[in-house]
Scaffold this active site. Structure first.
Site, PDB file in Angstrom:
ATOM      1  N   THR A  28       0.849  -1.192   0.000  1.00  0.00           N
ATOM      2  CA  THR A  28       0.000   0.000   0.000  1.00  0.00           C
ATOM      3  C   THR A  28       0.882   1.238   0.000  1.00  0.00           C
ATOM      4  O   THR A  28       2.109   1.155   0.111  1.00  0.00           O
ATOM      5  CB  THR A  28      -0.892   0.055   1.255  1.00  0.00           C
ATOM      6  OG1 THR A  28      -0.047   0.263   2.407  1.00  0.00           O
ATOM      7  CG2 THR A  28      -1.687  -1.216   1.446  1.00  0.00           C
ATOM      8  N   LEU A  67       3.512  -0.875   5.026  1.00  0.00           N
ATOM      9  CA  LEU A  67       3.006   0.458   5.370  1.00  0.00           C
ATOM     10  C   LEU A  67       4.151   1.447   5.191  1.00  0.00           C
ATOM     11  O   LEU A  67       5.232   1.265   5.757  1.00  0.00           O
ATOM     12  CB  LEU A  67       2.497   0.493   6.811  1.00  0.00           C
ATOM     13  CG  LEU A  67       1.348  -0.463   7.161  1.00  0.00           C
ATOM     14  CD1 LEU A  67       0.957  -0.312   8.633  1.00  0.00           C
ATOM     15  CD2 LEU A  67       0.136  -0.204   6.268  1.00  0.00           C
ATOM     16  N   ILE A  97       7.692  -2.126   7.179  1.00  0.00           N
ATOM     17  CA  ILE A  97       7.773  -0.681   6.996  1.00  0.00           C
ATOM     18  C   ILE A  97       8.455  -0.381   5.659  1.00  0.00           C
ATOM     19  O   ILE A  97       9.568  -0.829   5.402  1.00  0.00           O
ATOM     20  CB  ILE A  97       8.543  -0.011   8.151  1.00  0.00           C
ATOM     21  CG1 ILE A  97       7.843  -0.306   9.485  1.00  0.00           C
ATOM     22  CG2 ILE A  97       8.639   1.492   7.917  1.00  0.00           C
ATOM     23  CD1 ILE A  97       6.400   0.191   9.585  1.00  0.00           C
ATOM     24  N   LYS A  98       7.745   0.393   4.835  1.00  0.00           N
ATOM     25  CA  LYS A  98       8.260   0.716   3.499  1.00  0.00           C
ATOM     26  C   LYS A  98       9.086   2.003   3.576  1.00  0.00           C
ATOM     27  O   LYS A  98       8.602   3.048   4.005  1.00  0.00           O
ATOM     28  CB  LYS A  98       7.111   0.897   2.511  1.00  0.00           C
ATOM     29  CG  LYS A  98       7.568   0.974   1.055  1.00  0.00           C
ATOM     30  CD  LYS A  98       6.427   1.359   0.118  1.00  0.00           C
ATOM     31  CE  LYS A  98       5.434   0.265  -0.083  1.00  0.00           C
ATOM     32  NZ  LYS A  98       4.463   0.597  -1.173  1.00  0.00           N
ATOM     33  N   ILE A  99      10.348   1.898   3.159  1.00  0.00           N
ATOM     34  CA  ILE A  99      11.310   3.001   3.231  1.00  0.00           C
ATOM     35  C   ILE A  99      11.865   3.281   1.826  1.00  0.00           C
ATOM     36  O   ILE A  99      12.275   2.350   1.133  1.00  0.00           O
ATOM     37  CB  ILE A  99      12.497   2.640   4.153  1.00  0.00           C
ATOM     38  CG1 ILE A  99      12.011   2.312   5.574  1.00  0.00           C
ATOM     39  CG2 ILE A  99      13.540   3.763   4.181  1.00  0.00           C
ATOM     40  CD1 ILE A  99      11.579   3.491   6.389  1.00  0.00           C
TER      41      ILE A  99
END
Length: 274
Positions: A28, A67, A97-99
């Site tokens: 997402t 996220l 966690i999207k970085i």
């Protein structure tokens, strides 16, 4: 085996993909999440962003959900990443966690390595990460060295970039050849990358050469040919819009075959199962 993630923030699409039994995860972004929530609020549904994300996590229980952070400095991404993980991972134990690989906006910015720093810090805190906006194998290599769980090369956007740089009309629904395109007898490329799926393959190869545990998550896929080629390349994951997942099952000869099978049904054979 290549895993299939659904690239969507629409809870109905996500539920459908899981109901089909083929979804292995969800990707997402904040913009899509906001649009999905606003769409439902306009229809009179009472919900907020937090409860909506909770629902997605529950539907996807047992599989990763990415996220994304919105901060652009290492300190900001680390703080926000930890806060998102603390807030949401307790729901279904499936938050990644999207970085971004590089949060800088231009070449002169001083924040080029802030994404790497954030991935390293979150990895040390045992928080799984999905490193996004990968456009070169060397970016994937640095993300893997920092401890990223996933690296996400953006196949479709590479195809667009090569087209734009060579003044070719961009049609996002059109297939772009894995081996690249030619113009005036010249093979078009971006610093040795010939297509989006070529980028995916090269990311797989460079990480495989050094036995990294990081998985390659092929992103920005827009048609089934790209999915096929990412499977050939050894990509661990392909994240797809719902319509691409649907298209993977379609073929005219399959429809024709079904018509023939049903036409030739033998009543005595059917009776065996009744």
């Amino acid at each position: 085996m290549v895993k299939i993630f659904i690239d969507s923030a629409d809870i109905d699409e996500i539920k459908q993909a899981y109901a089909w039994g083929i979804a292995d995860g969800v990707t997402t972004n904040p913009s899509l999440l906001k649009k999905a929530v606003d769409k439902r609020k306009k229809k009179g549904q009472k919900l907020n962003l937090k409860t909506y994300i909770n629902e997605i996590l529950k539907v996807a229980k047992g599989t990763p959900v990415s996220l994304e952070v919105t901060e652009t400095t290492a300190a900001g991404m680390i703080k926000q990443g930890k806060a998102l993980y603390k807030m949401f991972n307790k729901v279904a134990k499936n938050v990644y966690i999207k970085i971004p690989i590089n949060p800088a906006f231009k070449n002169s910015d001083s924040t080029h390595f802030d994404g790497i720093i954030a991935i390293k810090a979150l990895s040390k805190a045992k928080i799984p990460t999905n490193c996004t906006l990968i456009f070169t194998p060397e970016q994937a290599l640095l993300a893997a060295k920092a401890g990223a769980s996933f690296v996400s090369p953006f196949a479709g956007r590479v195809d667009d970039f090569i087209r734009v740089n060579n003044k070719i009309k961009v049609d996002k629904t059109a297939y772009y050849p894995s081996i690249g395109m030619t113009k005036s007898k010249k093979v078009l490329e971006d610093n040795g990358i010939y297509s989006g799926t070529d980028l995916v393959w090269r990311c797989v190869q460079i990480l495989r050469n050094y036995n990294f545990k990081t998985q390659v998550l092929a992103a920005s896929l827009r048609n089934t040919r790209q999915v096929r080629e990412c499977g050939f390349s050894g990509a661990h994951i392909a994240t797809l819009p719902l319509f691409v997942i649907q298209d993977m099952l379609k073929h005219q000869k399959t429809y024709e075959g079904m018509k023939g099978f049903t036409k030739d049904i033998v009543p005595a054979y059917v009776a065996l199962t009744k």
